[in-house]
Write a protein that holds these residues in place. Structure first.
Motif, mmCIF file in Angstrom:
data_model
loop_
_atom_site.group_PDB
_atom_site.id
_atom_site.type_symbol
_atom_site.label_atom_id
_atom_site.label_comp_id
_atom_site.label_asym_id
_atom_site.label_seq_id
_atom_site.Cartn_x
_atom_site.Cartn_y
_atom_site.Cartn_z
ATOM 1 N N TYR A 144 0.831 -1.204 0.000
ATOM 2 C CA TYR A 144 0.000 0.000 0.000
ATOM 3 C C TYR A 144 0.867 1.256 0.000
ATOM 4 O O TYR A 144 0.570 2.242 -0.698
ATOM 5 N N THR A 145 1.959 1.245 0.769
ATOM 6 C CA THR A 145 2.856 2.405 0.792
ATOM 7 C C THR A 145 3.477 2.647 -0.569
ATOM 8 O O THR A 145 3.525 3.789 -1.055
ATOM 9 N N ALA A 163 2.966 5.877 -3.114
ATOM 10 C CA ALA A 163 4.148 6.627 -3.549
ATOM 11 C C ALA A 163 4.162 6.751 -5.074
ATOM 12 O O ALA A 163 4.469 7.823 -5.622
ATOM 13 N N GLN A 164 3.834 5.660 -5.767
ATOM 14 C CA GLN A 164 3.738 5.715 -7.230
ATOM 15 C C GLN A 164 2.660 6.704 -7.653
ATOM 16 O O GLN A 164 2.851 7.499 -8.583
ATOM 17 N N LEU A 178 -5.115 6.316 -9.149
ATOM 18 C CA LEU A 178 -5.043 7.066 -7.897
ATOM 19 C C LEU A 178 -4.326 8.395 -8.092
ATOM 20 O O LEU A 178 -4.672 9.402 -7.459
ATOM 21 N N GLY A 179 -3.320 8.415 -8.964
ATOM 22 C CA GLY A 179 -2.640 9.667 -9.271
ATOM 23 C C GLY A 179 -3.577 10.673 -9.920
ATOM 24 O O GLY A 179 -3.526 11.879 -9.626
ATOM 25 N N LEU A 233 5.451 9.091 -16.533
ATOM 26 C CA LEU A 233 4.709 9.991 -15.648
ATOM 27 C C LEU A 233 5.296 10.011 -14.245
ATOM 28 O O LEU A 233 5.020 10.937 -13.466
ATOM 29 N N GLN A 234 6.088 8.996 -13.894
ATOM 30 C CA GLN A 234 6.685 8.989 -12.568
ATOM 31 C C GLN A 234 7.940 9.859 -12.498
ATOM 32 O O GLN A 234 8.562 9.981 -11.448
ATOM 33 N N THR A 235 8.292 10.454 -13.641
ATOM 34 C CA THR A 235 9.297 11.521 -13.651
ATOM 35 C C THR A 235 8.549 12.782 -14.035
ATOM 36 O O THR A 235 7.803 12.793 -15.009
#
Length: 490
Positions: free
Chosen positions: A31-32, A36-37, A72-73, A126-128
């Motif tokens: 979940y953490t 974070a992602q 979620l993002g 997208l994570q950058t």
């Protein structure tokens, strides 16, 4: 505005190391890690001009934790998404883009991109954060809190786009979680693509809002593989369509002894599950399939979680949902009618479709388009679409019940019955079938013809090697109706 993101964030704080998502390929995300992602993706979206109320289109994303983090993002950014389904052609893609006016495309280059100039980014990128270049993109602005736009199955006509806001969605999911008695000790096994409501509603967000474990399988996996994975992962919940259960039953006959004893809540929703299938699943798989009922635009409305062989199929309303039966035109019977539902947490309705909204959302009521019967114990049994009732010598008969009769009395592996007249109750019906192994098409068609005649029905009966299906696995009734009823002679 970020109700769904916050709700799952609370669970992540309560059980940070618990596994949120795992895939049958062996990837595990806590979940953490999932949150974070999601946070990194939210930053990446904002950097690319995805602001509150704007829409992102996605296509070709894998069924894995990154897809869940992406959703979620988007919630954290206050934006919405619309997936392009695998079976969309160029016209469907153009329609989707015209309706939603997205500001960004997420996913790989694929056939859906042909001729599309919309800026594109890979999900991993997208994570950058990236740097926004030039003026922020302009697109259609939607109401605050709108987080998704999902397509109806299109099983009755062309798919419609349904919009949901986060806050009512979270309330609706929590009601459902209470109804099915899911806890953080459970594991939800999903064999559907995350592009559709069957995956997100019955699996992904039911699991995550319960603090449980979401297991994502390959939607294209063979039935024998899925059967093994159901057992190996210790899944306690799943929901599949009738034909999916039939495939798993067939696989189990080839490898008896597979232990599904931990699968305490196998559910069947979105289509009619026959008493024969329920009984066979209990006999071969050792599981008791629970009947459930809902829709992309309403949410989950009915369910029966009793641990028994549910051949009758009666369901009770989820807390907060009210159901009533409206008399059918030309057939007034107290215990049989058009199912009408009411709830205080449903979707915003169909996007840019005033006609469909007026027919379906009537004040506080949702007219389902389905026929139900109120049983002696007060539960409701779904009989099929209002447009798929036929008039037999014994009275109105829903098409799924006709298919059940065909399965019992004719050498047929599968059939799909359609009322030829959708505006009036008549005795004209189209039956499309696959002959049973060892039976010829002529034998199967002849047997069905005789059955129809015995019920006072006039029918056109067609034999196929393969019955076409929608992207979620249902028989493509709209295509069959469009292609074969006008050409049939009754």
């Amino acid at each position: 505005m970020t109700a769904l993101y916050k709700a799952i964030g609370e669970i992540a704080r309560r059980q940070p190391d618990a596994i949120a998502v795992e895939t049958t390929a062996g990837e595990r995300t806590s979940y953490t890690e999932l949150l974070a992602q999601a946070d990194r993706i939210a930053v990446g979206l904002r950097a690319r001009g995805v602001t509150e109320g704007r829409v992102v289109v996605c296509s070709g994303l894998a069924n894995d934790a990154s897809y869940i983090a992406f959703l979620l993002g988007l919630c954290a950014a206050g934006a919405a998404y619309v997936p392009l389904l695998a079976d969309f052609d160029a016209a469907a893609v153009t329609r989707a883009l015209r309706m939603t006016e997205p500001v960004l495309w997420v996913g790989p280059e694929n056939r859906h991109r042909a001729g599309v100039a919309l800026p594109r980014v890979e999900l991993a990128e997208l994570q950058t954060s990236g740097a926004a270049a030039g003026e922020a993109p302009k697109g259609r602005a939607f109401a605050p809190g709108t987080f998704r736009m999902l397509w109806t199955s299109g099983s009755t006509k062309a798919p419609k786009l349904v919009t949901w806001r986060q806050e009512p969605f979270v309330r609706e999911r929590r009601r459902w979680i209470a109804h099915i008695e899911a806890t953080e000790r459970d594991a939800f096994f999903c064999r559907h693509t995350l592009d559709v409501a069957h995956a997100t509603d019955l699996h992904a967000f039911a699991a995550l809002l319960a603090g449980a474990r979401l297991i994502l399988a390959d939607p294209g996996a063979e039935p024998a593989t899925l059967l093994s994975q159901l057992a190996a992962t210790g899944a306690t919940y799943t929901s599949m369509l009738p034909n999916h259960y039939e495939d798993i039953v067939a696989a189990a006959r080839q490898r008896p002894g597979t232990d599904l004893s931990r699968l305490r809540r196998p559910m069947c929703g979105g289509a009619y599950a026959s008493p024969a299938l329920i009984a066979t699943a209990a006999d071969v798989l050792g599981i008791h399939i629970r009947h459930i009922y809902g829709s992309t635009e309403f949410g989950l409305a009915l369910g029966n979680m009793a641990d028994e062989v549910q051949t009758v199929g009666g369901m009770h309303e989820v807390a907060g949902v009210r159901a009533r039966l409206e008399a059918l035109v030309g057939y007034d019977r107290d215990d049989l009618g058009h199912l009408v539902l009411t709830s205080d947490c449903t979707s915003n309705g169909y996007l840019d479709d005033d006609e469909a909204n007026a027919a379906t959302f009537r004040g506080p009521d949702f007219w389902t388009g389905d026929v139900a019967q109120r049983l002696d114990d007060g539960s409701l049994r779904l009989l099929g679409r209002v447009t798929d009732l036929v008039l037999t010598t014994g009275g109105p008969l829903a098409a799924p019940f006709l298919d059940e009769l065909i399965a019992r009395q004719c050498p047929v592996a599968e059939s799909v019955s359609l009322a030829a007249d959708t505006d009036t109750l008549s005795n004209r019906v189209l039956v499309v079938l696959r002959a049973a192994p060892g039976a010829s098409d002529d034998d199967a068609v002849s047997a069905v013809d005789k059955l129809l005649a015995s019920r006072g029905l006039t029918g056109a009966v067609l034999a196929f090697d393969r019955i076409p299906r929608t992207v979620v696995g249902k028989a493509d009734r709209a295509l069959l109706r469009r292609r074969y009823i006008p050409a049939s002679t009754f």
